[in-house]
Scaffold this motif. Structure first.
Motif, PDB file in Angstrom:
ATOM      1  N   THR A 238     -10.668 -39.600  13.339  1.00 15.29           N
ATOM      2  CA  THR A 238     -10.733 -38.148  13.490  1.00 15.29           C
ATOM      3  C   THR A 238     -11.681 -37.790  14.623  1.00 15.29           C
ATOM      4  O   THR A 238     -12.754 -38.394  14.758  1.00 15.29           O
ATOM      5  N   THR A 239     -11.280 -36.804  15.431  1.00 11.27           N
ATOM      6  CA  THR A 239     -12.150 -36.320  16.508  1.00 11.27           C
ATOM      7  C   THR A 239     -12.589 -34.902  16.191  1.00 11.27           C
ATOM      8  O   THR A 239     -11.762 -34.027  15.903  1.00 11.27           O
ATOM      9  N   THR A 240     -13.896 -34.677  16.236  1.00 12.18           N
ATOM     10  CA  THR A 240     -14.446 -33.359  15.927  1.00 12.18           C
ATOM     11  C   THR A 240     -14.534 -32.499  17.186  1.00 12.18           C
ATOM     12  O   THR A 240     -14.330 -32.976  18.303  1.00 12.18           O
ATOM     13  N   SER A 241     -14.865 -31.222  16.994  1.00 12.64           N
ATOM     14  CA  SER A 241     -14.879 -30.266  18.100  1.00 12.64           C
ATOM     15  C   SER A 241     -15.917 -30.594  19.162  1.00 12.64           C
ATOM     16  O   SER A 241     -15.807 -30.151  20.308  1.00 12.64           O
ATOM     17  N   ASP A 242     -16.940 -31.378  18.829  1.00 12.39           N
ATOM     18  CA  ASP A 242     -17.968 -31.731  19.816  1.00 12.39           C
ATOM     19  C   ASP A 242     -17.588 -32.976  20.626  1.00 12.39           C
ATOM     20  O   ASP A 242     -18.380 -33.476  21.423  1.00 12.39           O
ATOM     21  N   GLY A 243     -16.349 -33.490  20.444  1.00  5.37           N
ATOM     22  CA  GLY A 243     -15.882 -34.621  21.225  1.00  5.37           C
ATOM     23  C   GLY A 243     -16.226 -35.980  20.646  1.00  5.37           C
ATOM     24  O   GLY A 243     -16.038 -37.008  21.309  1.00  5.37           O
ATOM     25  N   THR A 244     -16.705 -36.013  19.396  1.00  2.49           N
ATOM     26  CA  THR A 244     -17.023 -37.287  18.750  1.00  2.49           C
ATOM     27  C   THR A 244     -15.819 -37.782  17.959  1.00  2.49           C
ATOM     28  O   THR A 244     -15.299 -37.079  17.088  1.00  2.49           O
ATOM     29  N   CYS A 245     -15.386 -38.992  18.282  1.00  2.00           N
ATOM     30  CA  CYS A 245     -14.264 -39.601  17.567  1.00  2.00           C
ATOM     31  C   CYS A 245     -14.818 -40.558  16.517  1.00  2.00           C
ATOM     32  O   CYS A 245     -15.507 -41.533  16.852  1.00  2.00           O
ATOM     33  N   ASP A 282     -15.405 -37.755  23.920  1.00  3.09           N
ATOM     34  CA  ASP A 282     -16.580 -38.061  24.747  1.00  3.09           C
ATOM     35  C   ASP A 282     -17.365 -39.265  24.230  1.00  3.09           C
ATOM     36  O   ASP A 282     -18.009 -39.973  25.007  1.00  3.09           O
ATOM     37  N   LYS A 283     -17.319 -39.493  22.924  1.00  7.48           N
ATOM     38  CA  LYS A 283     -18.076 -40.603  22.336  1.00  7.48           C
ATOM     39  C   LYS A 283     -17.403 -41.056  21.050  1.00  7.48           C
ATOM     40  O   LYS A 283     -16.580 -40.331  20.475  1.00  7.48           O
ATOM     41  N   VAL A 284     -17.768 -42.251  20.608  1.00  9.97           N
ATOM     42  CA  VAL A 284     -17.121 -42.855  19.438  1.00  9.97           C
ATOM     43  C   VAL A 284     -18.166 -43.314  18.435  1.00  9.97           C
ATOM     44  O   VAL A 284     -19.106 -44.041  18.791  1.00  9.97           O
ATOM     45  N   GLN A 301     -26.315 -52.045  17.443  1.00 11.04           N
ATOM     46  CA  GLN A 301     -26.598 -51.052  16.421  1.00 11.04           C
ATOM     47  C   GLN A 301     -25.400 -50.135  16.268  1.00 11.04           C
ATOM     48  O   GLN A 301     -24.774 -49.750  17.251  1.00 11.04           O
ATOM     49  N   PHE A 302     -25.063 -49.801  15.032  1.00  4.58           N
ATOM     50  CA  PHE A 302     -23.874 -48.997  14.760  1.00  4.58           C
ATOM     51  C   PHE A 302     -24.191 -47.609  14.215  1.00  4.58           C
ATOM     52  O   PHE A 302     -23.292 -46.873  13.831  1.00  4.58           O
ATOM     53  N   LYS A 303     -25.453 -47.237  14.198  1.00  3.38           N
ATOM     54  CA  LYS A 303     -25.829 -45.945  13.611  1.00  3.38           C
ATOM     55  C   LYS A 303     -25.445 -44.764  14.489  1.00  3.38           C
ATOM     56  O   LYS A 303     -25.156 -43.675  13.982  1.00  3.38           O
ATOM     57  N   THR A 304     -25.488 -44.963  15.803  1.00  2.00           N
ATOM     58  CA  THR A 304     -25.263 -43.857  16.732  1.00  2.00           C
ATOM     59  C   THR A 304     -23.960 -44.067  17.513  1.00  2.00           C
ATOM     60  O   THR A 304     -23.486 -45.198  17.658  1.00  2.00           O
TER      61      THR A 304
END
Length: 318
Positions: A238-245, A282-284, A301-304
């Protein structure tokens, strides 16, 4: 009386000779005519959204002449009801030549002005039509004397029926064509390698999921190597409105992975770079079975979230 019989015998022999020779000469003539003909499957986009082949015979003096004739035919309005020409009238065919079993086709710069859909239709039609010729295995696209460039300015690889996929049996109501830019590992395992692929995608499925499915399926180019364990399952994307997938994968993504810093970087950024080719990503952020992990296999690291990189050399361990 003897002369009459002799004349009669000669007449019979002449008639028999004509009976034998005339069919042979006709066959020889037909063979000579047919030797300059090629059977070609012309692939056209139909009004119902499906691409279908239509066999035609064309006459030509040489193989390269055949290429030009085929391309010019694709530019013309087809006589078949429901079919549309594949190469827009605005595009000029500058030349077509053979390099081994690869057909090199040079278009005018109007090619770069095609919409995404028109380019997919044009490319798919040209590739599948030219490769129906028994002496063509691959097709290279050039524009104004230079190899066609992708979004990153890199020359595209040769296209063939392996990386230009069409399926005329899928309903147009649920599918559409798309050009996907996918990132795999290069043959040496030292950096990312790009593979552009034309596929039919389900209009009811997100483009992000299609990209992940293609990545898990692996590359079709011989210079590319898969980066994701084949057992990996897509739980959600899912991709949110801020461009994060948000990419939610099964635990196989971690458990079945071989590990190693370089291998981890290749796996992660093959996914990140491929998804970030979409304008709205923009980011995943990775999730495993719906949860954020502190790290992947001990090196990342997988947190961010991750952002796309231009080269593995510039990647920072997050």
């Amino acid at each position: 009386m003897a002369k009459g019989k002799n004349f009669f015998r000669k007449a019979i022999i002449l008639i028999i000779a004509l009976i034998i020779l005339i069919p042979c000469s006709v066959l020889f003539y037909d063979a000579a005519i047919a030797s300059g003909e090629e059977k070609v499957d012309f692939y056209y986009m139909m009004t119902d959204g499906k691409m279908k082949p239509f066999e035609k015979k064309i006459r030509s003096e040489s193989k390269e002449d055949t290429l030009v004739t085929v391309l010019n035919t694709l530019k013309e309005e087809p006589k078949t009801d429901g079919a549309t020409h594949s190469i827009p009238e605005s595009i000029e065919i500058l030349f077509a030549k053979l390099d081994g079993s690869t057909a090199i086709v040079d278009f005018s710069d109007e090619y770069y002005r095609l919409s995404n859909l028109d380019e997919v239709i044009c490319r798919s039609s040209v590739v599948w039509t030219l490769t129906s010729l028994d002496f063509v295995d691959n097709v290279e696209f050039w524009v104004e004397g230079q190899p066609l460039r992708d979004h990153n300015g890199e020359a595209t690889a040769a296209f063939n029926r392996g990386n230009v996929v069409i399926d005329s049996e899928i309903s147009a109501e649920t599918t559409e064509y798309a050009i996907l830019t996918l990132y795999f590992a290069n043959a040496e395992g030292t950096d990312l390698a790009i593979e552009e692929r034309v596929v039919e995608v389900n209009a009811n499925q997100t483009r992000e999921k299609t990209i992940l499915e293609q990545l898990i399926g692996g590359p079709t180019e011989k210079d590319c190597v898969r980066t994701i364990p084949t057992e990996t399952k897509i739980r959600d994307v899912t991709t949110t409105s801020d461009g994060t997938c948000y990419v939610n994968l099964s635990e196989d993504f971690v458990v079945k992975h071989s590990g190693g810093k370089k291998e981890e970087l290749l796996t992660v950024y093959s996914i990140v770079n491929s998804l970030c080719e979409l304008d709205y990503v923009d980011k995943v952020q990775f999730l495993i079975e719906g949860k954020k992990l502190d790290e992947f296999k001990g090196n990342l690291q997988f947190k961010t979230p991750f952002t796309a990189i231009s080269s593995l050399k510039t990647a920072e361990v997050q």
